[in-house]
Design an enzyme around this catalytic site. Structure first.
Site, PDB file in Angstrom:
ATOM      1  N   SER A 181       1.814  -9.812  -0.756  1.00 26.45           N
ATOM      2  CA  SER A 181       1.453  -8.396  -0.634  1.00 26.45           C
ATOM      3  C   SER A 181       1.779  -7.770   0.716  1.00 26.45           C
ATOM      4  O   SER A 181       1.983  -6.569   0.805  1.00 26.45           O
ATOM      5  CB  SER A 181      -0.036  -8.215  -0.935  1.00 26.45           C
ATOM      6  N   LYS A 232       0.810  -1.222   0.000  1.00 27.74           N
ATOM      7  CA  LYS A 232       0.000   0.000   0.000  1.00 27.74           C
ATOM      8  C   LYS A 232       0.846   1.276   0.000  1.00 27.74           C
ATOM      9  O   LYS A 232       0.427   2.303  -0.509  1.00 27.74           O
ATOM     10  CB  LYS A 232      -0.954   0.002   1.191  1.00 27.74           C
ATOM     11  N   GLU A 260      -9.858   6.901   3.619  1.00 26.25           N
ATOM     12  CA  GLU A 260     -10.786   6.006   4.297  1.00 26.25           C
ATOM     13  C   GLU A 260     -10.010   4.757   4.666  1.00 26.25           C
ATOM     14  O   GLU A 260      -8.974   4.460   4.060  1.00 26.25           O
ATOM     15  CB  GLU A 260     -11.938   5.630   3.353  1.00 26.25           C
TER      16      GLU A 260
END
Ligand SMILES: *Cc1c(COP(=O)(O)O)cnc(C)c1O
Length: 400
Positions: A383, A96, A118
């Site tokens: 990930s 991310k 968010e």
């Protein structure tokens, strides 16, 4: 000189459509904001100074390039050459940060003072708060009140990083409602930038996020070339929540038909149980958060709550690129349920000494479902790391 290539390789038109998916289904006041983001992105993605700064942060702040590791025991077990793309080693523990850095820099170049984000489980909130601290931006993170109560360690991380966490009480007080609250706050605040957490939402967000995350497959190409003298694998396997780590891992191979792309959805308690997050396998075409895409829906057409043991995959939709690739057979879509993901996590820990995030464990769980040839080169996008999931893993160890 920036060594990454962010050229557009996506099957997207200028209105953000991937075939019938994508677009921009938003109230009028948001159009101005999105148009501004779109214009700035088209400019800076070709601006050498911007790209150099992005690359510098990816290298020296996030820790890229992330290693490509040949997992020997997994390779033996599944009868193929299995490589792990180690996004778990990035700063903040997942892929991310790649996108958060790109969008944060864009916000800065646009002269914005404030980041709005968010978050569901808090992983994206932490990445956004991290980048905001680094780049001297104010940060407000909208989070369902239910999630605030469930995810205290990440709430405290965001606060320590200087972000303001705004609990959202509307609806069932989870991610869905947090997105709506964040979008409303953005409409009301000209000085804010919406730092979205996945390849979802209205055009141009899905495209921007995919292009920033494309550093993953760009590196895989270079790394494979060096390791085996061939720059494409036979398979790339990634989990899909909103579809951003998959978009990044697939990106530079999308137009190379020799590479099989496998997207793994969370089946939760199982397909057909009514408790899953498998938006492609079980969903229908609809509009969610400004984009036409595959959505989990109730019989009356309303958006259905998603369920997965993994908070990062627990989203009732999927980005438009992933809907398109699946619909056109470019990706093979597999599912892994809670139990399969847990088993895959424990296996990786024991065999390779790596504790994976529960999301990534879904991708690992797909390995046993594919029939490989012995010389197949397989890349699994790992990930994220599993520290944040220790509570869940501990519960499973006690129950066992
Ligand atoms: C958020 C998250 C995901 C799912 O999001 P995508 O946008 O589908 O990548 C997957 N893995 C990890 C570790 C995450 O934090």
């Amino acid at each position: 000189m920036c060594n990454y290539s962010f050229e557009n390789l996506l099957p997207v038109d200028e209105n953000g459509y991937y075939g019938e998916f994508g677009g921009s289904y938003i109230p009028e006041p948001l159009k101005v904001r999105l148009e501004e983001v779109n214009k700035a992105f088209r400019h800076y993605i070709n601006d050498m100074e911007f790209l150099n700064e992005f690359e510098d942060l990816l290298h020296n702040y996030a820790g890229r390039p992330s290693p490509l590791f040949l997992a020997k025991k997994l390779s033996e077990r599944y009868g193929a050459q299995i490589y792990l793309k180690r996004e778990d080693l990035n700063h903040t523990g997942a892929h991310k940060i790649n996108n958060a850095l790109g969008l944060g820099l864009l916000a800065k170049r646009m002269g914005k003072r404030k980041i709005i984000a968010e978050t569901g489980a808090g992983q994206h909130g932490v990445a956004a708060a991290t980048v905001a601290a680094l780049l001297d931006l104010e940060c407000v993170v909208y989070m369902g009140a239910e999630d605030v109560a469930r995810q205290q360690p990440n709430v405290m991380r965001m606060k320590m990083l200087g972000a303001k966490v705004m609990p959202v009480d509307a609806g069932n007080a989870t991610l869905n409602n947090a997105v709506d609250a964040a979008l409303s706050a953005w409409v009301a605040d000209e000085e804010a930038f919406y730092l979205i957490g996945s390849a979802v939402g209205p055009h141009p967000f899905p495209e921007i996020v995919a292009r920033f995350q494309s550093v993953i497959s760009f590196e895989v190409k270079k790394q494979l070339e060096k390791l085996i003298g061939r720059n494409n694998p036979d398979y790339v396997i990634a989990s899909i929540g909103g579809g951003s780590n998959a978009a990044g891992a697939f990106y530079h191979f999308i137009n190379d038909e020799r590479v099989k792309l496998v997207a793994v959805e969370a089946a939760g308690k199982g397909v057909g149980t009514g408790e899953s997050a498998a938006s492609i396998t079980e969903g229908q075409t609809g509009v969610l958060h400004g984009s036409r895409t595959k959505v989990l829906a109730n019989a009356d057409g309303s958006v259905k709550e998603a369920y997965s043991i993994s908070a990062g995959l627990d989203y009732p939709g999927i980005g438009p690129l992933q809907s398109y690739l699946a619909e056109n057979g470019r990706t093979q879509v597999l599912v892994a349920d809670d139990k399969e993901a847990l088993d895959a996590a424990f296996l990786l820990a024991e065999e390779e000494g790596i504790i994976p995030a529960l999301e990534s464990s879904h991708a690992l769980a797909a390995l046993k479902k594919i029939k490989f040839e012995a010389d197949d080169i397989v890349v699994v996008n790992l990930s994220g790391r599993g520290d944040k999931d220790m509570g869940t893993y501990m519960k499973y160890m006690i129950e066992d």
